[in-house]
Each structure stands twice: as C-alpha cells, then as structure tokens.
Design a protein around this motif. Structure first.
Motif, PDB file in Angstrom:
ATOM      1  N   ILE A  68      36.276  47.592  44.195  1.00 46.09           N
ATOM      2  CA  ILE A  68      37.010  47.744  42.946  1.00 46.09           C
ATOM      3  C   ILE A  68      36.298  46.924  41.892  1.00 46.09           C
ATOM      4  N   SER A  69      36.508  47.267  40.645  1.00 47.53           N
ATOM      5  CA  SER A  69      35.877  46.480  39.583  1.00 47.53           C
ATOM      6  C   SER A  69      36.784  45.313  39.218  1.00 47.53           C
ATOM      7  N   SER A  70      36.165  44.293  38.662  1.00 48.08           N
ATOM      8  CA  SER A  70      36.951  43.144  38.216  1.00 48.08           C
ATOM      9  C   SER A  70      37.876  43.557  37.076  1.00 48.08           C
ATOM     10  N   GLY A  71      37.465  44.538  36.282  1.00 44.52           N
ATOM     11  CA  GLY A  71      38.311  45.031  35.189  1.00 44.52           C
ATOM     12  C   GLY A  71      39.576  45.694  35.703  1.00 44.52           C
ATOM     13  N   GLN A  72      39.423  46.536  36.728  1.00 43.05           N
ATOM     14  CA  GLN A  72      40.590  47.183  37.341  1.00 43.05           C
ATOM     15  C   GLN A  72      41.540  46.137  37.902  1.00 43.05           C
ATOM     16  N   LEU A  73      40.977  45.188  38.634  1.00 44.48           N
ATOM     17  CA  LEU A  73      41.785  44.150  39.251  1.00 44.48           C
ATOM     18  C   LEU A  73      42.476  43.308  38.191  1.00 44.48           C
ATOM     19  N   GLY A  74      41.730  42.921  37.164  1.00 39.96           N
ATOM     20  CA  GLY A  74      42.297  42.096  36.098  1.00 39.96           C
ATOM     21  C   GLY A  74      43.460  42.782  35.399  1.00 39.96           C
ATOM     22  N   LEU A  82      50.525  38.362  37.368  1.00 42.76           N
ATOM     23  CA  LEU A  82      49.817  37.432  38.252  1.00 42.76           C
ATOM     24  C   LEU A  82      48.586  36.808  37.606  1.00 42.76           C
ATOM     25  N   ASN A  83      48.385  37.050  36.328  1.00 47.66           N
ATOM     26  CA  ASN A  83      47.212  36.514  35.656  1.00 47.66           C
ATOM     27  C   ASN A  83      47.209  34.990  35.637  1.00 47.66           C
ATOM     28  N   SER A  84      48.381  34.370  35.713  1.00 44.52           N
ATOM     29  CA  SER A  84      48.452  32.907  35.698  1.00 44.52           C
ATOM     30  C   SER A  84      47.769  32.304  36.930  1.00 44.52           C
ATOM     31  N   VAL A  85      47.785  33.022  38.054  1.00 44.79           N
ATOM     32  CA  VAL A  85      47.110  32.530  39.261  1.00 44.79           C
ATOM     33  C   VAL A  85      45.612  32.463  39.001  1.00 44.79           C
ATOM     34  N   VAL A  86      45.086  33.473  38.333  1.00 41.56           N
ATOM     35  CA  VAL A  86      43.651  33.514  38.024  1.00 41.56           C
ATOM     36  C   VAL A  86      43.300  32.417  37.019  1.00 41.56           C
ATOM     37  N   ALA A  87      44.126  32.257  35.992  1.00 43.74           N
ATOM     38  CA  ALA A  87      43.880  31.228  34.973  1.00 43.74           C
ATOM     39  C   ALA A  87      43.890  29.842  35.590  1.00 43.74           C
ATOM     40  N   GLU A  88      44.855  29.585  36.458  1.00 42.50           N
ATOM     41  CA  GLU A  88      44.946  28.277  37.114  1.00 42.50           C
ATOM     42  C   GLU A  88      43.733  28.039  38.009  1.00 42.50           C
ATOM     43  N   ALA A  89      43.325  29.080  38.751  1.00 44.30           N
ATOM     44  CA  ALA A  89      42.161  28.944  39.632  1.00 44.30           C
ATOM     45  C   ALA A  89      40.898  28.679  38.822  1.00 44.30           C
ATOM     46  N   ALA A  90      40.740  29.383  37.708  1.00 44.55           N
ATOM     47  CA  ALA A  90      39.564  29.187  36.862  1.00 44.55           C
ATOM     48  C   ALA A  90      39.502  27.748  36.371  1.00 44.55           C
ATOM     49  N   SER A  91      40.634  27.227  35.980  1.00 44.83           N
ATOM     50  CA  SER A  91      40.689  25.844  35.501  1.00 44.83           C
ATOM     51  C   SER A  91      40.319  24.866  36.613  1.00 44.83           C
ATOM     52  N   LYS A  92      40.887  25.058  37.794  1.00 50.17           N
ATOM     53  CA  LYS A  92      40.618  24.156  38.919  1.00 50.17           C
ATOM     54  C   LYS A  92      39.172  24.228  39.385  1.00 50.17           C
ATOM     55  N   GLN A  97      37.614  32.764  33.639  1.00 50.25           N
ATOM     56  CA  GLN A  97      38.498  33.718  34.313  1.00 50.25           C
ATOM     57  C   GLN A  97      37.716  34.960  34.743  1.00 50.25           C
ATOM     58  N   ASP A  98      36.719  35.353  33.951  1.00 52.38           N
ATOM     59  CA  ASP A  98      35.892  36.501  34.332  1.00 52.38           C
ATOM     60  C   ASP A  98      35.137  36.234  35.629  1.00 52.38           C
ATOM     61  N   GLN A  99      34.616  35.014  35.789  1.00 54.19           N
ATOM     62  CA  GLN A  99      33.905  34.678  37.022  1.00 54.19           C
ATOM     63  C   GLN A  99      34.841  34.709  38.221  1.00 54.19           C
ATOM     64  N   VAL A 100      36.043  34.172  38.048  1.00 50.28           N
ATOM     65  CA  VAL A 100      37.017  34.195  39.135  1.00 50.28           C
ATOM     66  C   VAL A 100      37.383  35.639  39.469  1.00 50.28           C
ATOM     67  N   MET A 101      37.608  36.453  38.445  1.00 48.21           N
ATOM     68  CA  MET A 101      37.981  37.849  38.675  1.00 48.21           C
ATOM     69  C   MET A 101      36.858  38.610  39.375  1.00 48.21           C
ATOM     70  N   ASN A 102      35.603  38.349  38.981  1.00 50.67           N
ATOM     71  CA  ASN A 102      34.466  38.986  39.657  1.00 50.67           C
ATOM     72  C   ASN A 102      34.432  38.613  41.140  1.00 50.67           C
ATOM     73  N   GLY A 103      34.640  37.342  41.422  1.00 53.94           N
ATOM     74  CA  GLY A 103      34.659  36.894  42.815  1.00 53.94           C
ATOM     75  C   GLY A 103      35.819  37.489  43.586  1.00 53.94           C
ATOM     76  N   LEU A 104      36.998  37.530  42.962  1.00 56.60           N
ATOM     77  CA  LEU A 104      38.171  38.098  43.633  1.00 56.60           C
ATOM     78  C   LEU A 104      37.995  39.585  43.917  1.00 56.60           C
ATOM     79  N   ALA A 105      37.341  40.291  43.016  1.00 57.61           N
ATOM     80  CA  ALA A 105      37.109  41.715  43.232  1.00 57.61           C
ATOM     81  C   ALA A 105      36.246  41.935  44.473  1.00 57.61           C
ATOM     82  N   GLN A 106      35.424  40.947  44.820  1.00 54.86           N
ATOM     83  CA  GLN A 106      34.606  41.039  46.033  1.00 54.86           C
ATOM     84  C   GLN A 106      35.342  40.531  47.267  1.00 54.86           C
ATOM     85  N   VAL A 107      36.139  39.490  47.105  1.00 51.26           N
ATOM     86  CA  VAL A 107      36.786  38.835  48.247  1.00 51.26           C
ATOM     87  C   VAL A 107      38.084  39.530  48.657  1.00 51.26           C
TER      88      VAL A 107
END
Length: 148
Positions: A68-74, A82-92, A97-107
């Motif tokens: 899936i693409s990170s855009g679809q997932l985002g 659920l975007n707050s989970v991504v924002a919090e992860a990016a901060s930590k 957030q784009d990098q986290v979303m790209n990684g999540l789209a793979q994982v």
C-alpha cells in the motif's frame, strides 16, 4: 530493495544497526495503531472502508502481501482518527510524519500477516498478544545476509 534497505535509508545511511532499531520502533508503532484501532479487526475494517480491501485480504491470507502507499495509509488513518499515533511516534523517533508513514506502509502488512497466521482475523481485539510483534521486528530487521 529490501525492507531493511528501505528503512536504512529512512534512518539516514543504511546502517544495519540503525535500521534494526528504527524498524523495531516502527513495528512498535504498528502495534500501537492496531491497538488504537480496536485490534486487527478494527484496523482491517478501517482500511477496507478506505479502498484497501484487496491489500488487507492479502495480508490476512496466506499468499504474498500486497503493498500500500503511504498516502493511502495516511488518509485512512487520518479519517479513522488515528493520525495522532503517527504524530506522537514521529515526535518520539525524531522523524517527520511522512517518514513514519512510509515506514508503516512497509511494516504494517507484515504485522497484520504475522498476527493472522491462520488466515483469520481475530474477532476480539482484546485477546491480541502484541508482544509477538517483537519477534517480527527481529525477523524483518535482524542481521541477515539478504542484500536484495
């Protein structure tokens, strides 16, 4: 390029140790997403509602996982609240957030696949053992000789 190689470039330089640590963090974020969505069933329902039915079925089933693409997932995560989970992860993680979303789209496809070994989505998210995802991080990002 392998997931390890892709994540290595995400974490700046392709260092296997950095990729393994970052990959484990992304697997942990995937677990948080699954939990916040109401388990595997909640997450798969959310993604299916946003046009990813074929991909989600491939993750749950026993065949190859569709990407899936990170855009679809985002978009699905944002619409699902659920975007707050991504924002919090990016901060930590000190990532965008784009990098986290790209990684999540793979994982995420691997995480769902790992948590549905019999090709069935568990009906009750509360019985989900997310600690089994730690083993997935080791399989995906641990030392190996695959350079593809």
């Amino acid at each position: 390029m392998s997931i390890l190689g892709n994540l290595g470039s995400l974490f700046g330089g392709g260092n296997q140790t950095d990729a393994a640590a970052g990959g484990a963090s992304l697997v942990s974020v995937a677990g948080q997403l699954i939990q916040q969505a109401g388990g595997i069933q909640g997450l798969t329902n959310l993604l299916q509602q946003h046009g990813m039915s074929d991909a989600v079925q491939s993750w749950v089933g026993n065949g190859a996982n569709q990407a899936i693409s990170s855009g679809q997932l985002g978009q699905a995560l944002q619409n699902g609240g659920l975007n707050s989970v991504v924002a919090e992860a990016a901060s930590k993680l000190g990532m965008s957030q784009d990098q986290v979303m790209n990684g999540l789209a793979q994982v995420l496809p691997h995480a769902v696949d790992h948590l549905t070994p019999n090709g069935q989505v568990p009906s009750n998210g509360s019985g989900l053992d997310l600690s089994s995802l730690a083993g997935l991080a080791g399989k995906l990002f641990g030392p190996h000789t695959d350079t593809a």
